[in-house]
Scaffold this motif. Structure first.
Motif, PDB file in Angstrom:
ATOM      1  N   ALA A  93     -14.657 -12.166 -11.324  1.00 64.22           N
ATOM      2  CA  ALA A  93     -15.476 -11.019 -10.935  1.00 64.22           C
ATOM      3  C   ALA A  93     -15.745 -11.023  -9.430  1.00 64.22           C
ATOM      4  O   ALA A  93     -15.606  -9.991  -8.761  1.00 64.22           O
ATOM      5  CB  ALA A  93     -16.790 -11.018 -11.722  1.00 64.22           C
ATOM      6  N   VAL A  94     -16.114 -12.177  -8.881  1.00 62.22           N
ATOM      7  CA  VAL A  94     -16.355 -12.293  -7.437  1.00 62.22           C
ATOM      8  C   VAL A  94     -15.090 -11.921  -6.668  1.00 62.22           C
ATOM      9  O   VAL A  94     -15.139 -11.141  -5.704  1.00 62.22           O
ATOM     10  CB  VAL A  94     -16.818 -13.729  -7.072  1.00 62.22           C
ATOM     11  N   LYS A  95     -13.965 -12.458  -7.104  1.00 68.95           N
ATOM     12  CA  LYS A  95     -12.679 -12.220  -6.427  1.00 68.95           C
ATOM     13  C   LYS A  95     -12.278 -10.750  -6.496  1.00 68.95           C
ATOM     14  O   LYS A  95     -11.897 -10.150  -5.487  1.00 68.95           O
ATOM     15  CB  LYS A  95     -11.601 -13.105  -7.079  1.00 68.95           C
ATOM     16  N   GLU A  96     -12.356 -10.146  -7.681  1.00 73.21           N
ATOM     17  CA  GLU A  96     -11.906  -8.755  -7.857  1.00 73.21           C
ATOM     18  C   GLU A  96     -12.796  -7.760  -7.121  1.00 73.21           C
ATOM     19  O   GLU A  96     -12.307  -6.770  -6.578  1.00 73.21           O
ATOM     20  CB  GLU A  96     -11.813  -8.396  -9.341  1.00 73.21           C
ATOM     21  N   LEU A  97     -14.091  -8.006  -7.087  1.00 75.26           N
ATOM     22  CA  LEU A  97     -15.005  -7.130  -6.360  1.00 75.26           C
ATOM     23  C   LEU A  97     -14.616  -7.092  -4.881  1.00 75.26           C
ATOM     24  O   LEU A  97     -14.535  -6.026  -4.270  1.00 75.26           O
ATOM     25  CB  LEU A  97     -16.444  -7.626  -6.523  1.00 75.26           C
ATOM     26  N   ARG A  98     -14.339  -8.250  -4.331  1.00 76.09           N
ATOM     27  CA  ARG A  98     -13.941  -8.356  -2.914  1.00 76.09           C
ATOM     28  C   ARG A  98     -12.586  -7.707  -2.674  1.00 76.09           C
ATOM     29  O   ARG A  98     -12.400  -6.945  -1.734  1.00 76.09           O
ATOM     30  CB  ARG A  98     -13.914  -9.834  -2.509  1.00 76.09           C
ATOM     31  N   GLU A  99     -11.611  -8.015  -3.525  1.00 79.15           N
ATOM     32  CA  GLU A  99     -10.253  -7.497  -3.342  1.00 79.15           C
ATOM     33  C   GLU A  99     -10.203  -5.976  -3.439  1.00 79.15           C
ATOM     34  O   GLU A  99      -9.634  -5.310  -2.579  1.00 79.15           O
ATOM     35  CB  GLU A  99      -9.302  -8.076  -4.397  1.00 79.15           C
ATOM     36  N   GLU A 100     -10.775  -5.426  -4.502  1.00 80.95           N
ATOM     37  CA  GLU A 100     -10.552  -4.020  -4.804  1.00 80.95           C
ATOM     38  C   GLU A 100     -11.412  -3.053  -3.996  1.00 80.95           C
ATOM     39  O   GLU A 100     -10.949  -1.970  -3.655  1.00 80.95           O
ATOM     40  CB  GLU A 100     -10.701  -3.767  -6.308  1.00 80.95           C
ATOM     41  N   ILE A 101     -12.664  -3.428  -3.713  1.00 80.58           N
ATOM     42  CA  ILE A 101     -13.502  -2.488  -2.953  1.00 80.58           C
ATOM     43  C   ILE A 101     -14.148  -3.112  -1.718  1.00 80.58           C
ATOM     44  O   ILE A 101     -14.882  -2.431  -1.010  1.00 80.58           O
ATOM     45  CB  ILE A 101     -14.592  -1.837  -3.847  1.00 80.58           C
ATOM     46  N   GLY A 102     -13.912  -4.392  -1.470  1.00 79.56           N
ATOM     47  CA  GLY A 102     -14.528  -5.048  -0.317  1.00 79.56           C
ATOM     48  C   GLY A 102     -15.972  -5.411  -0.543  1.00 79.56           C
ATOM     49  O   GLY A 102     -16.718  -5.631   0.408  1.00 79.56           O
ATOM     50  N   THR A 137     -14.226  -5.383   4.110  1.00 79.02           N
ATOM     51  CA  THR A 137     -12.930  -4.723   4.021  1.00 79.02           C
ATOM     52  C   THR A 137     -12.240  -5.068   2.709  1.00 79.02           C
ATOM     53  O   THR A 137     -12.258  -6.221   2.269  1.00 79.02           O
ATOM     54  CB  THR A 137     -12.030  -5.156   5.203  1.00 79.02           C
ATOM     55  N   GLN A 138     -11.624  -4.076   2.108  1.00 86.44           N
ATOM     56  CA  GLN A 138     -10.809  -4.245   0.902  1.00 86.44           C
ATOM     57  C   GLN A 138      -9.703  -5.263   1.203  1.00 86.44           C
ATOM     58  O   GLN A 138      -9.157  -5.283   2.302  1.00 86.44           O
ATOM     59  CB  GLN A 138     -10.222  -2.872   0.567  1.00 86.44           C
ATOM     60  N   ALA A 139      -9.355  -6.104   0.232  1.00 85.46           N
ATOM     61  CA  ALA A 139      -8.336  -7.139   0.429  1.00 85.46           C
ATOM     62  C   ALA A 139      -7.403  -7.171  -0.778  1.00 85.46           C
ATOM     63  O   ALA A 139      -7.401  -8.118  -1.563  1.00 85.46           O
ATOM     64  CB  ALA A 139      -8.997  -8.498   0.643  1.00 85.46           C
ATOM     65  N   LEU A 140      -6.602  -6.129  -0.952  1.00 85.98           N
ATOM     66  CA  LEU A 140      -5.749  -5.973  -2.129  1.00 85.98           C
ATOM     67  C   LEU A 140      -4.653  -7.029  -2.198  1.00 85.98           C
ATOM     68  O   LEU A 140      -4.169  -7.511  -1.173  1.00 85.98           O
ATOM     69  CB  LEU A 140      -5.097  -4.585  -2.121  1.00 85.98           C
ATOM     70  N   ASP A 141      -4.241  -7.342  -3.448  1.00 83.63           N
ATOM     71  CA  ASP A 141      -3.055  -8.163  -3.658  1.00 83.63           C
ATOM     72  C   ASP A 141      -1.837  -7.374  -3.194  1.00 83.63           C
ATOM     73  O   ASP A 141      -1.887  -6.141  -3.082  1.00 83.63           O
ATOM     74  CB  ASP A 141      -2.893  -8.501  -5.154  1.00 83.63           C
ATOM     75  N   ASP A 142      -0.725  -8.080  -2.946  1.00 83.98           N
ATOM     76  CA  ASP A 142       0.499  -7.430  -2.465  1.00 83.98           C
ATOM     77  C   ASP A 142       1.031  -6.357  -3.404  1.00 83.98           C
ATOM     78  O   ASP A 142       1.674  -5.411  -2.965  1.00 83.98           O
ATOM     79  CB  ASP A 142       1.593  -8.471  -2.212  1.00 83.98           C
ATOM     80  N   ASP A 143       0.773  -6.502  -4.702  1.00 85.34           N
ATOM     81  CA  ASP A 143       1.305  -5.536  -5.673  1.00 85.34           C
ATOM     82  C   ASP A 143       0.260  -4.516  -6.133  1.00 85.34           C
ATOM     83  O   ASP A 143       0.454  -3.837  -7.126  1.00 85.34           O
ATOM     84  CB  ASP A 143       1.915  -6.257  -6.872  1.00 85.34           C
ATOM     85  N   GLU A 144      -0.860  -4.403  -5.411  1.00 80.48           N
ATOM     86  CA  GLU A 144      -1.922  -3.457  -5.760  1.00 80.48           C
ATOM     87  C   GLU A 144      -1.942  -2.292  -4.781  1.00 80.48           C
ATOM     88  O   GLU A 144      -1.955  -2.489  -3.567  1.00 80.48           O
ATOM     89  CB  GLU A 144      -3.297  -4.133  -5.706  1.00 80.48           C
ATOM     90  N   PHE A 145      -1.966  -1.091  -5.341  1.00 84.52           N
ATOM     91  CA  PHE A 145      -2.072   0.114  -4.539  1.00 84.52           C
ATOM     92  C   PHE A 145      -3.118   0.997  -5.195  1.00 84.52           C
ATOM     93  O   PHE A 145      -2.903   1.500  -6.298  1.00 84.52           O
ATOM     94  CB  PHE A 145      -0.719   0.834  -4.466  1.00 84.52           C
ATOM     95  N   LEU A 146      -4.255   1.150  -4.545  1.00 79.28           N
ATOM     96  CA  LEU A 146      -5.333   1.949  -5.117  1.00 79.28           C
ATOM     97  C   LEU A 146      -6.201   2.503  -4.011  1.00 79.28           C
ATOM     98  O   LEU A 146      -6.233   1.995  -2.900  1.00 79.28           O
ATOM     99  CB  LEU A 146      -6.141   1.135  -6.126  1.00 79.28           C
ATOM    100  N   ASP A 147      -6.903   3.572  -4.341  1.00 81.77           N
ATOM    101  CA  ASP A 147      -7.870   4.185  -3.434  1.00 81.77           C
ATOM    102  C   ASP A 147      -9.270   3.888  -3.936  1.00 81.77           C
ATOM    103  O   ASP A 147      -9.518   3.894  -5.146  1.00 81.77           O
ATOM    104  CB  ASP A 147      -7.693   5.710  -3.394  1.00 81.77           C
ATOM    105  N   ILE A 148     -10.193   3.665  -3.008  1.00 89.48           N
ATOM    106  CA  ILE A 148     -11.604   3.527  -3.351  1.00 89.48           C
ATOM    107  C   ILE A 148     -12.187   4.929  -3.458  1.00 89.48           C
ATOM    108  O   ILE A 148     -11.958   5.777  -2.594  1.00 89.48           O
ATOM    109  CB  ILE A 148     -12.361   2.724  -2.282  1.00 89.48           C
ATOM    110  N   VAL A 149     -12.922   5.168  -4.537  1.00 88.56           N
ATOM    111  CA  VAL A 149     -13.583   6.459  -4.745  1.00 88.56           C
ATOM    112  C   VAL A 149     -15.063   6.180  -4.971  1.00 88.56           C
ATOM    113  O   VAL A 149     -15.427   5.417  -5.865  1.00 88.56           O
ATOM    114  CB  VAL A 149     -12.993   7.206  -5.971  1.00 88.56           C
TER     115      VAL A 149
END
Length: 183
Positions: A93-102, A137-149
């Motif tokens: 949860a900590v990791k994904e929150l940081r990666e996906e929306i910063g 700042t968002q920190a996506l994985d190399d294979d992740e492509f998404l927009d923050i809404v």
């Protein structure tokens, strides 16, 4: 008072064959003995589990929009990710929150745990709410492509009624926020 002995409903696996062994899922074809003695076939998808996150900051709830291959659609979802081997749900949860929306949460509170589709899968999701967030700042994985809404809290109910949210984790999260914030 209800009897809590449900053993009369249990199916017994009598044979099992692994038909797919992938990185994210495994699939078995199982023959089961039904409670009445008959047999039936079951296809079971095994998944390591996932986390999903309610992220509210400055009067807005954070979502991600991403393309999903299976439904061939662009979905508006809460941040989420699969649990890696050896990783605790809270760590994911900590990791994904940081990666996906910063997002960096002051605290993470577990809200709910649930099966996604228990008719054929054991995938289990842990829903957390990030509290006292700061944004980086968002920190996506190399294979992740998404927009923050970002959606204003007062708009959640209208979007829910319009069908903007179409996956289970997001529906559960939005309904929780609507109830918790008295929207």
């Amino acid at each position: 008072m209800e009897n809590n002995d449900y053993s009369h409903l249990k199916e017994e696996i009598i044979s099992n064959k692994r038909i797919f062994d992938g990185h994210v899922i495994k699939v078995d074809h199982s023959r089961v003995k039904l409670p009445d003695g008959q047999t039936a076939d079951r296809e079971i998808v095994y998944h390591k589990g996932a986390v999903s996150l309610i992220a509210v900051h400055d009067g807005e709830m954070y979502f991600v929009r991403q393309y999903r291959v299976a439904p061939d659609d662009f979905l508006l979802e809460i941040p989420a990710g699969k649990i890696e081997v050896g990783e605790a749900p809270h760590e994911t949860a900590v990791k994904e929150l940081r990666e996906e929306i910063g997002g960096i949460a002051g605290t993470l509170e577990e809200i709910q745990e649930f099966y996604v589709s228990p008719g054929f899968s054991n995938e289990y999701v842990y829903l957390y709410e990030a509290k006292d967030m700061t944004m980086e700042t968002q920190a996506l994985d190399d294979d992740e492509f998404l927009d923050i809404v970002k959606v204003r809290l007062e708009d959640l109910k209208k979007l829910l009624q319009e069908g903007a949210f179409r996956d289970s984790k997001t529906l559960i999260a939005v309904q929780h926020v609507i109830a918790s914030y008295n929207l």
